[in-house]
Write an enzyme that holds these catalytic residues in place. Structure first.
Site, short mmCIF file in Angstrom:
data_model
loop_
_atom_site.label_atom_id
_atom_site.label_comp_id
_atom_site.label_asym_id
_atom_site.label_seq_id
_atom_site.Cartn_x
_atom_site.Cartn_y
_atom_site.Cartn_z
N LYS A 144 0.82 -1.51 0.18
CA LYS A 144 -0.06 -0.11 -0.07
C LYS A 144 0.98 1.30 0.08
O LYS A 144 1.78 1.42 0.76
CB LYS A 144 -0.90 0.05 1.21
CG LYS A 144 -1.84 -1.06 1.22
CD LYS A 144 -2.62 -0.96 2.59
CE LYS A 144 -3.63 0.10 2.58
NZ LYS A 144 -4.51 0.13 3.86
O1 G3P Z 1 -6.77 1.70 5.61
C1 G3P Z 1 -7.54 2.81 5.41
C2 G3P Z 1 -8.95 2.46 6.29
O2 G3P Z 1 -8.89 1.34 6.92
C3 G3P Z 1 -9.06 3.68 7.22
O3 G3P Z 1 -10.54 3.18 7.99
O4 G3P Z 1 -12.07 3.30 9.96
O5 G3P Z 1 -9.64 4.27 10.06
O6 G3P Z 1 -11.49 5.41 8.48
P1 G3P Z 1 -10.97 4.25 9.11
#
Ligand code: G3P
Length: 225
Positions: free
Chosen positions: A86
């Site tokens: 990533k």
């Molecule tokens: O890797 C990005 C994604 O998992 C972010 O999720 O829930 O932290 O907004 P969140």
């Protein structure tokens, strides 16, 4: 649409793999930090559990392209060449993506808030582009629409890159992208568990069992009568 687990807790991953048809695991630096353990220790445990061919996504943490490329090499060395690296969708990231794509490294472009970030990442060689649905919603925009727009941009421009939607907070966000047929969504365990969790479902099943036990006897199932 592939359904991927966005988490690094091995117990949660094992539980979800046992009960749900999922396609892999994504992580990010924050998720790894929440595990409280050394990154490669956790990631190797996940890789061993899901198998060498399953999708595992791991993020670089260097800020500049050269460091991102070095991070990517280490990630692949530790976790296998099937690991998706990533990379943030910023100029340094595009530079790293172009170099790594040339080497044949599998790439997930991440930290995507706008369609043009995704377009540039796709042209730089990303296999997946990860828009952050809920975080976009929280900015006052429509995260699901951004993801759909990105999907359309890829198809309308003959790009092979798939959307890997991330950052979900509820089933509705996931449902809309499932209906649209984006390539993949990565979802935290709590949102996965909430997909099939309501009293109407459990009540229907309880009624079936109660009716059947009334006929054949308590505790008996189809194998016993
Ligand atoms: O890797 C990005 C994604 O998992 C972010 O999720 O829930 O932290 O907004 P969140």
């Amino acid at each position: 649409m592939k359904l991927i687990i966005d988490d690094a807790h091995i117990d949660q991953i094992r539980k979800i793999y046992e009960y749900y048809p999922v396609d892999g695991v994504t992580t990010n630096p924050t998720i790894l930090a929440k595990s409280g353990r050394q990154p490669y220790e956790v990631l190797k445990e996940i890789r061993e559990f899901i198998g060498a061919k399953a999708e595992l996504h791991v993020q670089v943490t260097a800020r500049e392209a050269e460091g991102m490329v070095e991070d990517a090499h280490r990630i692949i060395q530790e976790l296998g060449k099937n690991t998706f690296v990533k990379i943030p969708s910023v100029p340094e990231g595009f530079k790293a993506m172009m170099a790594l794509h040339h080497e044949g490294v599998k790439l997930t472009a991440t930290a995507i808030y706008t369609p043009m970030q995704a377009f540039l990442a796709a042209k730089a060689g990303a296999d997946y582009a990860a828009p952050y649905i809920n975080r976009i919603d929280n900015m006052g925009y429509n995260g699901v629409k951004v993801a759909k727009d990105i999907h359309d941009i890829f198809r309308n421009n003959g790009l092979q890159t798939e959307v890997l939607a991330a950052s979900f907070k509820n089933s509705q966000q996931l449902l809309e992208l499932c209906e649209y047929g984006v390539g993949a969504s990565t979802v935290s365990p709590d949102v996965i568990f909430a997909l099939v969790k309501n009293k109407a479902i459990t009540s229907a099943i309880d009624d079936f069992i109660a009716d059947f036990e009334g006929l054949v006897g308590a505790g008996k199932t189809m194998k016993d009568c």
